[in-house]
Design a protein around this motif. Structure first.
Motif, PDB file in Angstrom:
ATOM      1  N   PRO A 178     -12.897 -17.236 -14.835  1.00 35.44           N
ATOM      2  CA  PRO A 178     -11.630 -16.772 -15.417  1.00 35.44           C
ATOM      3  C   PRO A 178     -11.802 -15.670 -16.457  1.00 35.44           C
ATOM      4  O   PRO A 178     -10.872 -14.950 -16.775  1.00 35.44           O
ATOM      5  N   LYS A 179     -13.012 -15.546 -16.996  1.00 32.26           N
ATOM      6  CA  LYS A 179     -13.295 -14.446 -17.921  1.00 32.26           C
ATOM      7  C   LYS A 179     -14.555 -13.741 -17.467  1.00 32.26           C
ATOM      8  O   LYS A 179     -15.518 -14.371 -17.045  1.00 32.26           O
ATOM      9  N   GLY A 180     -14.524 -12.417 -17.583  1.00 36.94           N
ATOM     10  CA  GLY A 180     -15.652 -11.632 -17.106  1.00 36.94           C
ATOM     11  C   GLY A 180     -16.708 -11.378 -18.160  1.00 36.94           C
ATOM     12  O   GLY A 180     -16.581 -11.799 -19.313  1.00 36.94           O
ATOM     13  N   PRO A 181     -17.747 -10.634 -17.766  1.00 33.72           N
ATOM     14  CA  PRO A 181     -18.909 -10.479 -18.639  1.00 33.72           C
ATOM     15  C   PRO A 181     -18.924  -9.190 -19.445  1.00 33.72           C
ATOM     16  O   PRO A 181     -19.856  -8.961 -20.207  1.00 33.72           O
ATOM     17  N   GLY A 182     -17.920  -8.332 -19.291  1.00 29.88           N
ATOM     18  CA  GLY A 182     -17.998  -6.998 -19.883  1.00 29.88           C
ATOM     19  C   GLY A 182     -17.635  -6.958 -21.344  1.00 29.88           C
ATOM     20  O   GLY A 182     -16.748  -6.206 -21.771  1.00 29.88           O
ATOM     21  N   LYS A 183     -18.302  -7.740 -22.150  1.00 27.80           N
ATOM     22  CA  LYS A 183     -17.934  -7.886 -23.554  1.00 27.80           C
ATOM     23  C   LYS A 183     -18.550  -6.791 -24.430  1.00 27.80           C
ATOM     24  O   LYS A 183     -19.702  -6.416 -24.251  1.00 27.80           O
ATOM     25  N   PHE A 184     -17.758  -6.326 -25.389  1.00 25.77           N
ATOM     26  CA  PHE A 184     -18.263  -5.330 -26.346  1.00 25.77           C
ATOM     27  C   PHE A 184     -17.485  -5.429 -27.645  1.00 25.77           C
ATOM     28  O   PHE A 184     -16.421  -6.052 -27.717  1.00 25.77           O
ATOM     29  N   GLN A 185     -18.044  -4.809 -28.677  1.00 26.87           N
ATOM     30  CA  GLN A 185     -17.393  -4.744 -29.979  1.00 26.87           C
ATOM     31  C   GLN A 185     -17.148  -3.294 -30.371  1.00 26.87           C
ATOM     32  O   GLN A 185     -17.889  -2.393 -29.960  1.00 26.87           O
ATOM     33  N   VAL A 186     -16.132  -3.100 -31.171  1.00 25.95           N
ATOM     34  CA  VAL A 186     -15.878  -1.802 -31.795  1.00 25.95           C
ATOM     35  C   VAL A 186     -16.360  -1.898 -33.239  1.00 25.95           C
ATOM     36  O   VAL A 186     -15.994  -2.820 -33.975  1.00 25.95           O
ATOM     37  N   VAL A 187     -17.209  -0.958 -33.624  1.00 26.54           N
ATOM     38  CA  VAL A 187     -17.835  -0.980 -34.939  1.00 26.54           C
ATOM     39  C   VAL A 187     -17.319   0.211 -35.757  1.00 26.54           C
ATOM     40  O   VAL A 187     -17.406   1.354 -35.308  1.00 26.54           O
ATOM     41  N   VAL A 188     -16.780  -0.072 -36.932  1.00 24.31           N
ATOM     42  CA  VAL A 188     -16.238   0.962 -37.814  1.00 24.31           C
ATOM     43  C   VAL A 188     -17.060   0.995 -39.097  1.00 24.31           C
ATOM     44  O   VAL A 188     -17.147  -0.006 -39.812  1.00 24.31           O
ATOM     45  N   ASP A 189     -17.701   2.137 -39.348  1.00 22.05           N
ATOM     46  CA  ASP A 189     -18.563   2.303 -40.530  1.00 22.05           C
ATOM     47  C   ASP A 189     -19.564   1.156 -40.661  1.00 22.05           C
ATOM     48  O   ASP A 189     -19.774   0.587 -41.752  1.00 22.05           O
ATOM     49  N   GLY A 190     -20.150   0.796 -39.533  1.00 25.27           N
ATOM     50  CA  GLY A 190     -21.197  -0.215 -39.525  1.00 25.27           C
ATOM     51  C   GLY A 190     -20.721  -1.653 -39.480  1.00 25.27           C
ATOM     52  O   GLY A 190     -21.533  -2.578 -39.384  1.00 25.27           O
ATOM     53  N   LYS A 191     -19.391  -1.872 -39.530  1.00 20.81           N
ATOM     54  CA  LYS A 191     -18.857  -3.224 -39.520  1.00 20.81           C
ATOM     55  C   LYS A 191     -18.093  -3.473 -38.223  1.00 20.81           C
ATOM     56  O   LYS A 191     -17.113  -2.787 -37.941  1.00 20.81           O
ATOM     57  N   PRO A 192     -18.520  -4.467 -37.427  1.00 26.49           N
ATOM     58  CA  PRO A 192     -17.796  -4.753 -36.185  1.00 26.49           C
ATOM     59  C   PRO A 192     -16.436  -5.384 -36.461  1.00 26.49           C
ATOM     60  O   PRO A 192     -16.284  -6.199 -37.383  1.00 26.49           O
ATOM     61  N   LEU A 193     -15.441  -4.985 -35.674  1.00 29.70           N
ATOM     62  CA  LEU A 193     -14.150  -5.653 -35.756  1.00 29.70           C
ATOM     63  C   LEU A 193     -14.310  -7.100 -35.297  1.00 29.70           C
ATOM     64  O   LEU A 193     -15.201  -7.437 -34.529  1.00 29.70           O
ATOM     65  N   LYS A 194     -13.415  -7.964 -35.761  1.00 33.64           N
ATOM     66  CA  LYS A 194     -13.525  -9.385 -35.446  1.00 33.64           C
ATOM     67  C   LYS A 194     -13.312  -9.658 -33.961  1.00 33.64           C
ATOM     68  O   LYS A 194     -13.902 -10.570 -33.397  1.00 33.64           O
ATOM     69  N   THR A 195     -12.462  -8.856 -33.330  1.00 37.54           N
ATOM     70  CA  THR A 195     -12.139  -9.084 -31.918  1.00 37.54           C
ATOM     71  C   THR A 195     -13.296  -8.660 -31.021  1.00 37.54           C
ATOM     72  O   THR A 195     -13.874  -7.591 -31.200  1.00 37.54           O
ATOM     73  N   VAL A 196     -13.631  -9.519 -30.054  1.00 37.82           N
ATOM     74  CA  VAL A 196     -14.554  -9.147 -28.982  1.00 37.82           C
ATOM     75  C   VAL A 196     -13.700  -8.725 -27.786  1.00 37.82           C
ATOM     76  O   VAL A 196     -12.832  -9.484 -27.341  1.00 37.82           O
ATOM     77  N   PHE A 197     -13.944  -7.530 -27.289  1.00 40.62           N
ATOM     78  CA  PHE A 197     -13.117  -6.982 -26.228  1.00 40.62           C
ATOM     79  C   PHE A 197     -13.775  -7.168 -24.860  1.00 40.62           C
ATOM     80  O   PHE A 197     -14.986  -7.336 -24.751  1.00 40.62           O
ATOM     81  N   GLY A 198     -12.945  -7.120 -23.817  1.00 38.15           N
ATOM     82  CA  GLY A 198     -13.448  -7.165 -22.452  1.00 38.15           C
ATOM     83  C   GLY A 198     -13.528  -8.548 -21.852  1.00 38.15           C
ATOM     84  O   GLY A 198     -14.051  -8.710 -20.746  1.00 38.15           O
TER      85      GLY A 198
END
Length: 600
Positions: free
Chosen positions: A88-108
């Protein structure tokens, strides 16, 4: 009072709109792509390219860029992405990092396979610029189209295609005039074997040529990105002049899906083109818009798949060598998609009823033996394999194929590629985890993320090549390219259908031998767009005949013919049809490599 109130309300709303700042970041324009790759295959659906983390199960290096904001303060972040394999959920997970700090949300990993905007929360920006990065977590094809910064707290970007396109174009300043590339005698759109040969042929006849390719390399299916070997004979020609340029482009036969991309000669192809003084080469340029005057193409507009900068090309003649018939489609050329019926064509091999069935798309792959054993994760999101059914191979061949009419090879290109990936990764996971004695020390060395298409649109010319033309070995007065490949029509493999009915990814075929036959020149220009040539798999044939004409050495010779025809057309200021109707003897003399004399 009501009038005053409305005026004040209007002024308040206007001030709020002015105060809103949106910064739209296209990921394909990141300064440093890291290990992420640009995918433009769904441009016709999405209106842009995107970045993808194609690591074959190993996380790739971060993509990074610098973003400049109009002012400091609080910004909402929106990320446009999808879950490409939600089972039901795929493997394409990534994070968006702003000024060295990843956002809390994991995308994908949302469970939705639709492209959508997802909220990344709020950040407090202390400087007018920040560092932005995409951090891959799995190596399994996470993807990101765009990132939006907005200081309007209640603003939500639209996912509706038309509204999104307008919003994107406005914020990227794509509403102005594109840069002018200049005027050309022949504009060739598509840099596969057919297009490169057309450009070289015309150039050597003295024409000024633009060659436009939507990828960073030439060769199409014969490039290192797709890795399909060349097929069709060039040494059985009725006219030995044809095929000389194809031989120059030919880097030998490394087979399909060779693990070493150098075997396909990308640099060789590019060097040959750059050595031609009459050719201007535009790589990474996707043609998505045209200008017409009546039934004539006046100009094409391309967008760089990385920078999004637009360029306009004007020309006297145009050649559609895109495979998909993209230029012809944009111009309103008559075309056919799918299979004709027996009643329509009289072909014994035609379908009983016409339909949208097409040959599919392949994403090839290869593994290599290593010194030590390696692991590969379980893939519950991929296609399921078992002791009862799996494909016991260390390297793919042509049979790995998806899109037999159940998916549209143009509008569903991303879905087809993703289905192929689910098959590749699922089968490989089974082999690695259940056949360790054989595959324990092998690892995936290469998996194609660019799909190798076989069939989509066929543009219609003054002659439509049929099964009878081929099997009777007809010699038409304008017969040019000598074709030798069998009638090779693919269909889902029966065993694959048993286990994956409606989700087939493996093909079968029956090769029906043909006598060498010639393809009429009338198949190489549009019947209703007056200055449009075509060469490659999109020429004027039935579905059955296409099964023989589609191989790349044959397509390359078509390109050579188009170059000669464009020369004759320019010489007499006529149309592609005019070459056939008024100058056929001189044109055929060029094909035959005989001395030519102008028409009295």
């Amino acid at each position: 009072m009501k009038t005053l109130f409305r005026t004040l309300l209007f002024l308040l709303i206007s001030l709020q709109l002015v105060a809103q700042d949106h910064v739209f970041v296209e990921t394909e324009s990141f300064e440093n792509k890291g290990g992420w790759v640009i995918d433009q295959q769904s441009f016709v659906v999405m209106g842009s390219s995107y970045l993808m983390a194609h690591g074959m199960g190993r996380p790739v290096k971060d993509a990074a860029t610098t973003v400049r904001l109009p002012k400091t303060g609080k910004y909402q972040i929106w990320v446009r992405t999808k879950d490409w394999a939600p089972f039901p959920k795929g493997p394409g997970k990534f994070q968006v990092v702003v000024d060295g700090k990843p956002l809390k949300t994991v995308f994908g990993e949302s469970g939705s396979d639709a492209w959508k905007w997802y909220s990344g929360g709020e950040i407090d920006v202390k400087s007018d610029q920040l560092k932005l990065a995409l951090h891959d977590l799995t190596g399994f094809n996470g993807r990101c189209d765009a990132i939006l910064f907005t200081n309007a707290p209640k603003f939500t970007p639209s996912d509706k295609p038309e509204e999104l396109t307008a919003f994107r174009n406005k914020l990227l300043n794509l509403t102005g005039k594109p840069a002018e590339a200049g005027n050309f005698d022949l504009v060739v759109v598509g840099g596969g074997i057919a297009g490169t040969c057309a450009a070289i042929s015309a150039s050597r006849m003295g024409l000024k040529v633009a060659l436009i390719q939507d990828r960073p390399v030439l060769g199409g299916n014969n490039s290192s990105e797709v890795r399909v070997h060349l097929r069709g004979d060039v040494d059985k020609n009725h006219y030995p002049k044809l095929g000389r340029i194809v031989r120059e482009m030919d880097n030998g036969d490394p087979g399909n899906g060779h693990p070493d991309g150098l075997e396909y000669g990308d640099a060789r192809k590019t060097d040959i083109i750059k050595a031609e003084r009459n050719i201007t080469l535009y790589l990474n340029t996707h043609v998505y818009k045209i200008e017409k005057k009546g039934n004539t193409v006046a100009a094409v507009i391309g967008r760089n798949i990385a920078t999004n900068q637009e360029v306009r090309f004007t020309g006297t003649y145009f050649s559609d060598c895109t495979g998909d018939g993209t230029l012809g489609y944009l111009a309103g050329a008559d075309y056919r998609f799918g299979r004709e019926s027996k009643a329509e064509t009289g072909e014994s091999l035609a379908a009983d009823k016409s339909d949208n069935f097409t040959l599919g798309t392949s994403n090839l792959w290869a593994s290599l033996e290593r010194d030590t054993a390696s692991s590969f994760p379980e893939t519950p999101w991929a296609l399921p394999f078992s002791d009862e059914y799996h494909i016991d191979e260390a390297r793919a061949d042509w049979q790995w194929e998806t899109g037999f009419g159940n998916l549209n090879t143009i509008t569903d290109a991303e879905k087809i590629r993703d289905h192929n990936l689910r098959a590749v990764y699922g089968n490989w996971s089974y082999l690695k985890n259940n056949k360790k004695a054989k595959y324990g020390k092998r690892e995936l060395a290469w998996v194609a993320y660019i799909g190798g298409k076989r069939e989509s649109r066929r543009l219609l010319g003054d002659h439509i090549l049929t099964q009878m033309d081929i099997q009777d070995g007809k010699q038409h007065p304008d017969g040019t390219v000598t074709a030798t490949w069998t009638i090779d029509l693919h269909f889902p493999d029966a065993k694959n259908s048993k286990y994956f009915e409606g989700q087939e990814f493996f093909a079968g075929t029956k090769h029906i031998k043909v006598a060498p036959y010639t393809i009429p020149y009338r198949c190489l220009y549009s019947k209703n767009i007056t200055n449009l040539f075509m060469a490659g798999r999109n020429i004027s044939t039935t579905h059955v005949a296409f099964g023989s004409t589609r191989v790349m050495r044959t397509c390359g010779m078509m390109g050579e013919v188009v170059g000669f025809a464009a020369y004759v057309a320019k010489k007499y200021n006529t149309t592609p049809r005019g070459v056939y109707q008024e100058h056929l003897p001189e044109f055929m003399a060029i094909i035959k490599d005989e001395p030519t004399a102008a028409k009295p």
